[in-house]
Design a protein around this motif. Structure first.
Motif, PDB file in Angstrom:
ATOM      1  N   HIS A 117       0.840  -1.206   0.000  1.00  0.00           N
ATOM      2  CA  HIS A 117       0.000   0.000   0.000  1.00  0.00           C
ATOM      3  C   HIS A 117       0.876   1.257   0.000  1.00  0.00           C
ATOM      4  N   ILE A 118       1.893   1.273   0.831  1.00  0.00           N
ATOM      5  CA  ILE A 118       2.802   2.424   0.897  1.00  0.00           C
ATOM      6  C   ILE A 118       3.543   2.593  -0.424  1.00  0.00           C
ATOM      7  N   ASP A 153       2.549   1.606  -3.365  1.00  0.00           N
ATOM      8  CA  ASP A 153       1.576   2.012  -4.384  1.00  0.00           C
ATOM      9  C   ASP A 153       1.305   3.513  -4.345  1.00  0.00           C
ATOM     10  N   MET A 154       1.489   4.131  -3.193  1.00  0.00           N
ATOM     11  CA  MET A 154       1.304   5.580  -3.058  1.00  0.00           C
ATOM     12  C   MET A 154       2.518   6.365  -3.548  1.00  0.00           C
ATOM     13  N   GLY A 155       3.572   5.667  -3.953  1.00  0.00           N
ATOM     14  CA  GLY A 155       4.747   6.343  -4.491  1.00  0.00           C
ATOM     15  C   GLY A 155       5.877   6.524  -3.507  1.00  0.00           C
ATOM     16  N   GLU A 160       0.236  15.033   6.640  1.00  0.00           N
ATOM     17  CA  GLU A 160       0.057  15.432   5.250  1.00  0.00           C
ATOM     18  C   GLU A 160       1.433  15.614   4.630  1.00  0.00           C
ATOM     19  N   TYR A 213       2.812  15.465  -5.514  1.00  0.00           N
ATOM     20  CA  TYR A 213       1.412  15.467  -5.115  1.00  0.00           C
ATOM     21  C   TYR A 213       1.290  15.358  -3.604  1.00  0.00           C
ATOM     22  N   GLU A 214       0.126  15.746  -3.083  1.00  0.00           N
ATOM     23  CA  GLU A 214      -0.128  15.716  -1.643  1.00  0.00           C
ATOM     24  C   GLU A 214      -0.759  14.390  -1.258  1.00  0.00           C
ATOM     25  N   LEU A 215      -0.350  13.917  -0.093  1.00  0.00           N
ATOM     26  CA  LEU A 215      -0.748  12.589   0.360  1.00  0.00           C
ATOM     27  C   LEU A 215      -0.955  12.623   1.867  1.00  0.00           C
ATOM     28  N   SER A 216      -1.987  11.973   2.341  1.00  0.00           N
ATOM     29  CA  SER A 216      -2.199  11.817   3.783  1.00  0.00           C
ATOM     30  C   SER A 216      -1.818  10.390   4.161  1.00  0.00           C
ATOM     31  N   LEU A 217      -1.094  10.284   5.277  1.00  0.00           N
ATOM     32  CA  LEU A 217      -0.587   8.991   5.716  1.00  0.00           C
ATOM     33  C   LEU A 217      -0.821   8.841   7.212  1.00  0.00           C
ATOM     34  N   GLU A 223       1.256   3.924   9.479  1.00  0.00           N
ATOM     35  CA  GLU A 223       1.902   3.674   8.184  1.00  0.00           C
ATOM     36  C   GLU A 223       3.246   4.387   8.121  1.00  0.00           C
TER      37      GLU A 223
END
Length: 79
Positions: free
Chosen positions: A33-34, A36-38, A58, A64-68, A72
């Motif tokens: 999953h991590i 896959d988010m780049g 954030e 791009y912006e990502l929330s984690l 994680e």
């Protein structure tokens, strides 16, 4: 006396700081999953802000912006 050396994770990075991903820990679905988010080895990550209650973080990753979630972020070891 033996001192435990704890590696720095993405959760430890201060707001407004950048870090480079050293490696991912964890197993199976979470690690996938991590990725896959780049968030992969060698990727620069900028910590933009943290939610008022501390979860999620954030980030800016690959433009791009990502929330984690904090759980994680603990799977991402950084320099």
């Amino acid at each position: 006396m033996v001192e435990e050396v704890r590696e720095r994770t993405l959760r430890d990075v201060a707001i407004g700081d950048k870090a480079v991903v050293k490696r991912l820990v964890g197993s199976g679905a979470i690690k996938r999953h991590i990725m896959d988010m780049g968030i992969t080895k060698g990727t620069e990550v900028f910590v933009r802000k943290v939610a008022p209650l501390g979860d999620p973080l954030e980030l800016t990753v690959r433009g791009y912006e990502l929330s984690l979630r904090k759980s994680e972020a603990e799977c991402v070891l950084v320099d």
